[in-house]
Design a protein around this motif. Structure first.
Motif, PDB file in Angstrom:
ATOM      1  N   ASN A   8       0.817  -1.217   0.000  1.00 34.42           N
ATOM      2  CA  ASN A   8       0.000   0.000   0.000  1.00 34.42           C
ATOM      3  C   ASN A   8       0.849   1.264   0.000  1.00 34.42           C
ATOM      4  OD1 ASN A   8       0.953  -0.493   2.577  1.00 34.42           O
ATOM      5  ND2 ASN A   8      -0.861   0.312   3.604  1.00 34.42           N
ATOM      6  N   HIS A   9       2.013   1.190  -0.653  1.00 36.36           N
ATOM      7  CA  HIS A   9       2.956   2.314  -0.633  1.00 36.36           C
ATOM      8  C   HIS A   9       2.355   3.606  -1.174  1.00 36.36           C
ATOM      9  CE1 HIS A   9       3.462   1.512  -4.944  1.00 36.36           C
ATOM     10  NE2 HIS A   9       3.591   0.232  -4.608  1.00 36.36           N
ATOM     11  N   ALA A  10       1.515   3.505  -2.217  1.00 37.51           N
ATOM     12  CA  ALA A  10       0.986   4.716  -2.857  1.00 37.51           C
ATOM     13  C   ALA A  10       0.053   5.482  -1.921  1.00 37.51           C
ATOM     14  CB  ALA A  10       0.264   4.348  -4.148  1.00 37.51           C
ATOM     15  N   ILE A  11      -0.867   4.780  -1.270  1.00 38.50           N
ATOM     16  CA  ILE A  11      -1.806   5.486  -0.390  1.00 38.50           C
ATOM     17  C   ILE A  11      -1.087   6.007   0.851  1.00 38.50           C
ATOM     18  CG2 ILE A  11      -2.542   3.396   0.824  1.00 38.50           C
ATOM     19  CD1 ILE A  11      -4.674   6.511  -0.064  1.00 38.50           C
ATOM     20  N   LEU A  12      -0.065   5.292   1.314  1.00 37.51           N
ATOM     21  CA  LEU A  12       0.704   5.786   2.459  1.00 37.51           C
ATOM     22  C   LEU A  12       1.380   7.107   2.124  1.00 37.51           C
ATOM     23  CD1 LEU A  12       2.371   2.480   3.747  1.00 37.51           C
ATOM     24  CD2 LEU A  12       0.577   3.796   4.894  1.00 37.51           C
ATOM     25  N   ALA A  13       1.940   7.199   0.914  1.00 36.68           N
ATOM     26  CA  ALA A  13       2.592   8.438   0.492  1.00 36.68           C
ATOM     27  C   ALA A  13       1.584   9.574   0.393  1.00 36.68           C
ATOM     28  CB  ALA A  13       3.285   8.224  -0.852  1.00 36.68           C
ATOM     29  N   CYS A  14       0.403   9.279  -0.160  1.00 36.04           N
ATOM     30  CA  CYS A  14      -0.618  10.320  -0.319  1.00 36.04           C
ATOM     31  C   CYS A  14      -1.149  10.800   1.029  1.00 36.04           C
ATOM     32  CB  CYS A  14      -1.764   9.799  -1.181  1.00 36.04           C
ATOM     33  SG  CYS A  14      -1.334   9.580  -2.925  1.00 36.04           S
TER      34      CYS A  14
END
Length: 225
Positions: free
Chosen positions: A32-38
């Motif tokens: 879930n790297h993308a949502i964590l960054a967002c």
């Protein structure tokens, strides 16, 4: 801001002047790297807004804060020579992220994400499709979005505004300049400070007087880094 990045399991790579370089997905893989960054960027924006309000109350000038988020393959690890190296990330996606941070200046936005990122987070966040751009030194174009908020936060009027903006974008890409001008003028009547609408209104007026070539594909060419 460092705390917000760490809260969402980001890896702080380095501090560059007044900027923070951080990444997700390494050294420990994160699906879930993308949502964590967002979510981290949204948390940083929230903090910076409170800081800005404090500074404004003290009579200090308004500052701008910008974020760029890109998703893709890159090289990560101990990079350098046998005598000196650092744990870092390099690659086209890293360079694109840096460019996106600066692209915010054109649209008056704060958080820009690429289409690759958006496709991974679209079920959990609200994002406004802004443009298709081509950065300096690259032949391939990239679709970019403004990260607005988590889902369930915006009211009906704000969501309707974003939908009307997409209608204006559609008219623009169809080369219907006069109709697009009317659409963006209506949006600016609602929110005179919406800089993406200001930018598209400027382009449409320019194209009314000077048509782009027949093979125009709607891609906005960046002329500087």
């Amino acid at each position: 801001m460092s705390s917000a990045i760490l809260e969402y399991n980001g890896t702080i790579n380095q501090f560059q002047g007044d900027a923070i370089v951080a990444f997700w997905g390494a050294p420990v893989p994160q699906e879930n790297h993308a949502i964590l960054a967002c979510l981290s960027a949204l948390k940083c924006r929230e903090f910076l807004k409170s800081l800005q309000d404090k500074w404004t109350a003290q009579g200090l000038p308004v500052s701008s804060f910008r974020f760029g988020i890109s998703t893709g393959e890159m090289v990560v690890g101990n990079i350098g020579s046998s005598s000196r190296f650092e744990y870092t990330v390099i690659g086209d996606e890293v360079n694109l992220t840096s460019r996106l941070e600066g692209v915010n200046k054109i649209y008056g936005t704060q958080i820009l994400i690429t289409d690759k990122t958006y496709q991974l987070v679209k079920e959990e966040v609200i994002a406004r499709e802004l443009d298709v751009i081509r950065v300096v030194g690259k032949n391939q174009s990239v679709r970019i979005y403004e990260l607005v908020s988590e889902k369930g936060v915006l009211d009906y009027r704000s969501l309707e505004f974003l939908e009307k903006f997409q209608e204006g974008i559609k008219l623009y890409r169809q080369r219907r300049w006069v109709d697009a001008i009317g659409s963006f003028e209506k949006l600016l009547n609602i929110d005179p400070n919406d800089m993406p609408s200001q930018e598209y209104l400027r382009r449409c007026i320019e194209y009314v007087h000077s048509q782009p070539p027949p093979d125009w594909d709607g891609v906005f060419e960046l002329r500087s880094k």
